[in-house]
Design a protein around this motif. Structure first.
Motif, PDB file in Angstrom:
ATOM      1  N   ILE A   1     -10.788  16.787 -28.781  1.00 21.49           N
ATOM      2  CA  ILE A   1      -9.562  16.434 -28.054  1.00 21.49           C
ATOM      3  C   ILE A   1      -8.458  17.459 -28.336  1.00 21.49           C
ATOM      4  O   ILE A   1      -7.731  17.881 -27.435  1.00 21.49           O
ATOM      5  N   LEU A   2      -8.345  17.865 -29.594  1.00 26.23           N
ATOM      6  CA  LEU A   2      -7.328  18.851 -29.973  1.00 26.23           C
ATOM      7  C   LEU A   2      -7.534  20.164 -29.233  1.00 26.23           C
ATOM      8  O   LEU A   2      -6.587  20.758 -28.711  1.00 26.23           O
ATOM      9  N   PHE A   3      -8.767  20.637 -29.162  1.00 26.83           N
ATOM     10  CA  PHE A   3      -9.057  21.880 -28.455  1.00 26.83           C
ATOM     11  C   PHE A   3      -8.786  21.742 -26.963  1.00 26.83           C
ATOM     12  O   PHE A   3      -8.232  22.653 -26.337  1.00 26.83           O
ATOM     13  N   ILE A   4      -9.169  20.619 -26.375  1.00 25.85           N
ATOM     14  CA  ILE A   4      -8.972  20.413 -24.934  1.00 25.85           C
ATOM     15  C   ILE A   4      -7.489  20.384 -24.585  1.00 25.85           C
ATOM     16  O   ILE A   4      -7.044  20.970 -23.589  1.00 25.85           O
ATOM     17  N   LEU A   5      -6.689  19.707 -25.401  1.00 30.20           N
ATOM     18  CA  LEU A   5      -5.258  19.587 -25.122  1.00 30.20           C
ATOM     19  C   LEU A   5      -4.512  20.898 -25.310  1.00 30.20           C
ATOM     20  O   LEU A   5      -3.522  21.170 -24.625  1.00 30.20           O
ATOM     21  N   MET A   6      -4.977  21.736 -26.229  1.00 26.66           N
ATOM     22  CA  MET A   6      -4.216  22.928 -26.596  1.00 26.66           C
ATOM     23  C   MET A   6      -4.743  24.231 -26.031  1.00 26.66           C
ATOM     24  O   MET A   6      -4.082  25.257 -26.135  1.00 26.66           O
ATOM     25  N   GLN A   7      -5.921  24.206 -25.419  1.00 25.95           N
ATOM     26  CA  GLN A   7      -6.508  25.469 -24.985  1.00 25.95           C
ATOM     27  C   GLN A   7      -5.689  26.166 -23.895  1.00 25.95           C
ATOM     28  O   GLN A   7      -5.656  27.400 -23.825  1.00 25.95           O
TER      29      GLN A   7
END
Length: 299
Positions: A280-286
């Motif tokens: 989720i962190l990667f998806i939100l911040m990419q």
């Protein structure tokens, strides 16, 4: 003369044809190599995901995929708190990771800005000392850190959460080199123009530097979150009882001989669960990785 021209044309076409064939062969070989690497990388992930649905909780099976599928492993993971309290471990680790993520971003941004934009007497000495200290593995300081925390009364009970946040956050400012290198690429003329327009140093930092550094802030936020989320050594030293274990210690405990027969498939389920916040962190911040100079605002 015409014969010579015809021969040169045929030779040129033959060379181009051979070059095209070599390029095609090279592309095929490269794609095959990447496909093999992708399979090698995906196989463990697929196995862990499939094992999390295995009805057989024992560690040894005769097939790659489960013979019987069930959701019981996920259910037991969050409902059976008599043996291993995984929900509490998950919550504790999430709190620690979130606080560390925020604090580490603030620390790194502050130190990197000072090292990149300000000039003072011990600046180069400080950077050299930090660089040298960074060459030593952090595990060398584990024993000293534990006794310092114990002397402060932070090594027992619920205070271990505060202790882990302090430990994970305290040294993050020393990892300013990547952020500083990025800030060095930002023209100082932007700072000077903003100062001439009446901005303070803090306004320059907040309205110009931070928006431009969004890709590096995202990088630091991810690193700051993953550190405590995946760390085992420091958590094992500080957390002495199961009541304040993190998820890394919980996963380790599931593979001990007294639990492995009943918790092996649940270990796989826990591995899947703890990967969800990271995904989720990667998806939100990419999307912020694509941000650059266009993100700055003139003060």
């Amino acid at each position: 003369m015409s014969n010579n021209n015809s021969a040169a044309t045929v030779e040129s076409h033959g060379f181009l044809h051979d070059q095209k064939k070599r390029r095609i062969v090279g592309d095929i070989a490269a794609h095959l190599f990447l496909a093999v690497l992708a399979v090698i990388w995906l196989v463990p992930i697929v196995w862990v995901f499939a094992e999390s649905f295995n009805k057989n909780t024992a560690p040894y099976t005769s097939s790659f995929f489960p013979k019987e599928w069930t959701l019981e492993n996920y259910k037991v993971l969050f409902t059976d708190r008599n043996v291993l309290n995984f929900p509490k471990m998950f919550t504790t680790t999430f709190i620690i990771a979130c606080f560390t993520c925020v604090i580490s971003v603030i620390f790194v941004l502050s130190v990197a800005y000072c090292m990149s934009r300000m000039r003072f007497r011990v600046r180069k000495t400080f950077m050299n000392v930090v660089l040298i200290l960074g060459m030593f593995p952090s595990i060398m300081a584990v024993t000293a850190i534990y006794f310092i925390l114990k002397a402060m009364g932070l090594a027992d009970g619920n205070m271990t959460i505060v202790a882990l946040i302090l430990v994970y956050s305290a040294g993050t400012g020393a990892g300013f080199y990547v952020m500083k290198g990025y800030m060095d690429t930002i023209p100082t003329s932007l700072d000077e123009a903003a100062l001439l327009d009446g901005c303070t140093r803090f306004q320059v930092f907040y309205k110009i530097i931070i928006p431009i550094c969004k890709p590096m802030i995202v990088y630091q936020a991810i690193i700051g979150f993953l550190g405590p989320w995946l760390d085992f050594v420091m958590a094992k030293v500080i957390c002495r009882t199961q009541s304040n274990y993190t998820v890394a210690l919980g996963l380790w405990l599931m593979l001990q001989k007294e639990y492995i027969q009943n918790w092996y498939a649940r270990f796989a389920a826990a591995a899947v669960v703890i990967s969800i916040p990271i995904a989720i962190l990667f998806i939100l911040m990419q999307r912020f990785y694509q941000e650059s100079m266009a993100g700055s605002v003139k003060g």
